[in-house]
Design an enzyme around this catalytic site. Structure first.
Site, PDB file in Angstrom:
ATOM      1  CD  GLU A 327      -1.525  -2.423   2.035  1.00 51.25           C
ATOM      2  OE1 GLU A 327      -0.489  -2.661   2.022  1.00 51.25           O
ATOM      3  OE2 GLU A 327      -2.557  -3.209   2.261  1.00 51.25           O
ATOM      4  CD1 TRP A 440      -0.598  -4.182  24.204  1.00 50.12           C
ATOM      5  CD2 TRP A 440       0.297  -2.794  22.781  1.00 50.12           C
ATOM      6  NE1 TRP A 440      -1.714  -3.751  23.675  1.00 50.12           N
ATOM      7  CE2 TRP A 440      -1.282  -3.028  22.554  1.00 50.12           C
ATOM      8  CE3 TRP A 440       0.915  -1.950  21.822  1.00 50.12           C
ATOM      9  CZ2 TRP A 440      -2.016  -2.191  21.722  1.00 50.12           C
ATOM     10  CZ3 TRP A 440       0.199  -1.121  20.995  1.00 50.12           C
ATOM     11  CH2 TRP A 440      -1.201  -1.382  20.840  1.00 50.12           C
TER      12      TRP A 440
HETATM   13  P1  ADP Z   1       1.389  -8.043   2.145  1.00 53.55           P
HETATM   14  O1  ADP Z   1       0.946  -8.215   0.788  1.00 53.55           O
HETATM   15  O2  ADP Z   1       1.450  -9.057   3.190  1.00 53.55           O
HETATM   16  O3  ADP Z   1       0.920  -6.906   2.662  1.00 53.55           O
HETATM   17  P2  ADP Z   1       3.771  -6.585   2.028  1.00 53.55           P
HETATM   18  O4  ADP Z   1       4.915  -7.040   1.417  1.00 53.55           O
HETATM   19  O5  ADP Z   1       2.673  -5.337   1.820  1.00 53.55           O
HETATM   20  O6  ADP Z   1       2.771  -7.814   2.012  1.00 53.55           O
HETATM   21  O7  ADP Z   1       3.899  -6.543   3.678  1.00 53.55           O
HETATM   22  C1  ADP Z   1       3.724  -5.346   4.518  1.00 53.55           C
HETATM   23  C2  ADP Z   1       4.206  -5.798   5.897  1.00 53.55           C
HETATM   24  O8  ADP Z   1       5.146  -6.161   5.930  1.00 53.55           O
HETATM   25  C3  ADP Z   1       4.189  -4.479   7.001  1.00 53.55           C
HETATM   26  O9  ADP Z   1       2.760  -3.917   7.010  1.00 53.55           O
HETATM   27  C4  ADP Z   1       4.890  -4.906   7.859  1.00 53.55           C
HETATM   28  O10 ADP Z   1       4.149  -5.671   8.913  1.00 53.55           O
HETATM   29  C5  ADP Z   1       5.841  -6.125   7.421  1.00 53.55           C
HETATM   30  N1  ADP Z   1       7.108  -5.425   7.238  1.00 53.55           N
HETATM   31  C6  ADP Z   1       7.699  -4.833   6.035  1.00 53.55           C
HETATM   32  N2  ADP Z   1       9.002  -4.414   6.141  1.00 53.55           N
HETATM   33  C7  ADP Z   1       9.226  -4.694   7.571  1.00 53.55           C
HETATM   34  C8  ADP Z   1      10.369  -4.402   8.401  1.00 53.55           C
HETATM   35  N3  ADP Z   1      11.379  -3.865   8.121  1.00 53.55           N
HETATM   36  N4  ADP Z   1      10.254  -4.816   9.518  1.00 53.55           N
HETATM   37  C9  ADP Z   1       9.220  -5.318  10.139  1.00 53.55           C
HETATM   38  N5  ADP Z   1       7.934  -5.726   9.465  1.00 53.55           N
HETATM   39  C10 ADP Z   1       7.981  -5.142   8.214  1.00 53.55           C
END
Ligand code: ADP
Length: 535
Positions: A327, A440
């Protein structure tokens, strides 16, 4: 000023004119390396644009791709978007039902796919009535003798039938350019429709020094796939800057990647942590070193400190940790230090580098509590992460509007802290947060620490109902082959690293952990697996 619309074809025109002989090298699904240049990419993209027109594709039509990172996929990126149609990249790692849902929802009219995916596409085809034309991305020699696909076309034949004269049309920069669906870990995948304007602005931002920091002197190998979130923008950034591109095709194992890094002189790469752990293990076993690689972007999942340190100290490669999502096009934050932090000790610097980093220009962010009230930037308070900006989704494709908060922010579904210097740190996906005694606990931090233990290959932490604390963290661990480690030793490893009440309540050892199609931990499944768990 001239009112020149920002268009993806403009990137190609620029590279073709000013970086004509810069190379694009691809490893193909058919085997072997293919070499071309930006001049070649320009010529063949125009041939492909003519072919698309002949197939009846017009402005706004969706053209699907199921393909690896190769020059042909790159041609599709430019020919489809350049002619004002929508390049819909599809993630082949999704389940068959999700693929059918996505192709039907997008109403793809043509589907281009690599040889690897022929059996998959044959299986999907009967359920995809909107697709009128199936194109196998190969040459005549590799076309199958028999297939169940009606009138299967050959990519190279399509191109060979066309000349390379084609004027890229001029249109409004807000025109849709490409489409990517989220992996849909909880519900149906959702489509994010990018525009020419959002893509160009994202590319400008990606090129900034505190972001990817690339130049015409770089050789970029995107391990991150072109079938998910436009390979983090690299297929647009490289022609914008005139970088040599090395596209690894289906060869994502450590040995194939290492070979390409070395033979092609790769200086910059990007991908998810899992890939880099694999490469690290391989290089340690074989006692190998990089001769040209200087920097890599690690994102898509939290980058464990152990990985940062190993690449920096053993292999001399700087990792930049980045955060984003489908997004957000996807770059949201990148972690590079500010001057005052360069005076800190190496340990303190590594600690900051494990954060997801600072916003890049074009992205604004805030964290809010359950009532939607903004929380302080003190590195301690954590809340829902909201973002906004010109390359952030407003609404999902083909759904009712109304995704944003009333004041125009996108809810990321991540929970984070922001410190006084502006560094954001993800503590959890909001649905993965563990609430113990009303407080949390960050599952990501506990996982990062666990994989720092030399006997641990992979770790996941989930919240499990607890009679006294409502929920307590359970650590689920995959041991490295041949390694023995007990629950007591692992839990003792947390001593002094986190607050006492954060230390997991118990450890369970498993042979493997469930993953999503994009290689992330599938915690919904893990919670199901440990449903009814007794402490
Ligand atoms: P999806 O299609 O599952 O939404 P994305 O590739 O868009 O796949 O994933 C986005 C999500 O991945 C983010 O909202 C977050 O939760 C996780 N994410 C991405 N980069 C990181 C990071 N560097 N550290 C932790 N979580 C991450």
């Amino acid at each position: 000023m001239m009112n020149t619309p920002l268009r993806i074809a403009g990137l190609l025109e620029h590279a073709e004119k000013w970086h004509a002989d810069t190379e694009i090298v691809s490893r193909l699904a058919e085997g072997g390396l293919h070499r071309t240049t930006y001049a070649g990419l320009g010529r063949r993209s125009r041939q492909l644009a003519n072919a698309l027109q002949r197939l009846g594709i017009s402005s706004g039509n969706r053209v699907g791709t199921l393909a690896w990172n190769t020059h042909r996929h790159l041609e599709l990126y430019y020919a489809v978007s350049g002619s004002a149609a929508v390049c819909h990249t599809i993630n082949p790692r999704l389940f068959a039902e999700q693929l059918v849902y996505i192709i039907n929802h997008a109403e793809d009219r043509v589907l281009f796919f690599d040889l690897t995916f022929l059996p998959l596409v044959e299986k999907l085809a009967p359920s995809c009535p909107t697709v009128e034309t199936w194109v196998l991305m190969t040459d005549r020699a590799h076309m199958p003798e028999a297939t169940t696909l009606p009138d299967l076309r050959c990519y190279e034949d399509l191109l060979a039938a066309e000349n390379n004269e084609f004027e890229w049309p001029l249109f409004d920069e807000n025109t849709a350019s490409s489409l990517c669906y989220t992996s849909g870990t909880t519900d149906q995948p959702k489509g994010v429709l990018y525009s020419h304007r959002s893509t160009l602005l994202h590319s400008f931002a990606a090129g900034l020094p505190d972001c990817f920091n690339c130049s015409a002197r770089d050789v970029i190998l995107p391990v991150v796939p072109m079938f998910h979130v436009n390979a983090w923008g690299i297929p647009y950034l490289a022609p914008m800057l005139g970088c040599k591109l090395v596209l690894p095709g289906p060869g994502l194992d450590a040995a194939s990647l290492y070979e390409l890094f070395e033979t092609e002189g790769v200086t910059f790469t990007a991908g998810v942590p899992t890939i880099w752990f694999g490469l690290l293990t391989f290089m340690r076993e074989k006692q190998l070193r990089f001769s040209t690689l200087r920097q890599m972007i690690v994102g898509g999942a939290s980058c464990p400190p152990a990985l940062l340190r190993a690449f920096d100290e053993e292999l001399g490669v700087t990792i930049r940790h980045a955060w984003g999502m489908t997004e957000t096009s996807p770059l949201g934050t990148v972690c590079t230090l500010k001057p005052q932090q360069l005076r800190l000790s190496p340990d303190e610097q590594f600690a900051i580098q494990t954060k997801q980093g600072r916003v890049i220009f074009g992205v604004d962010m805030q964290i809010v509590n359950d009532e939607g009230r903004a929380l302080p930037h003190d590195g301690v308070a954590f809340g829902d992460l909201l973002v906004r900006g010109p390359f952030i989704v407003a609404d999902y494709f083909g759904t009712e509007p109304g995704q944003l908060t009333p004041d125009g922010w996108f809810r990321t579904g991540d929970v984070a802290t922001i410190d006084a210097a502006g560094f954001m740190q993800i503590t959890d996906r909001s649905k993965d947060v563990i609430k113990s005694g009303g407080e949390w606990i960050s599952s990501i931090e506990l996982e990062n620490l666990a994989v720092g233990h030399p006997s641990v290959a992979e770790a996941a932490v989930i919240g499990v109902p607890h009679p006294k604390w409502s929920e307590r963290p359970l650590l689920v661990v995959v041991r490295k082959p041949g390694q023995e480690i007990s629950q007591e030793e692992l839990l003792a490893y947390y001593d002094g690293k986190v607050a006492r009440w954060w230390v997991p309540e118990a450890v369970e050892f498993v042979n493997q952990l469930p993953h999503t199609a994009t290689g992330k931990l599938l915690k919904t499944q893990l919670r199901k697996d440990f449903d009814g768990y007794q402490w």
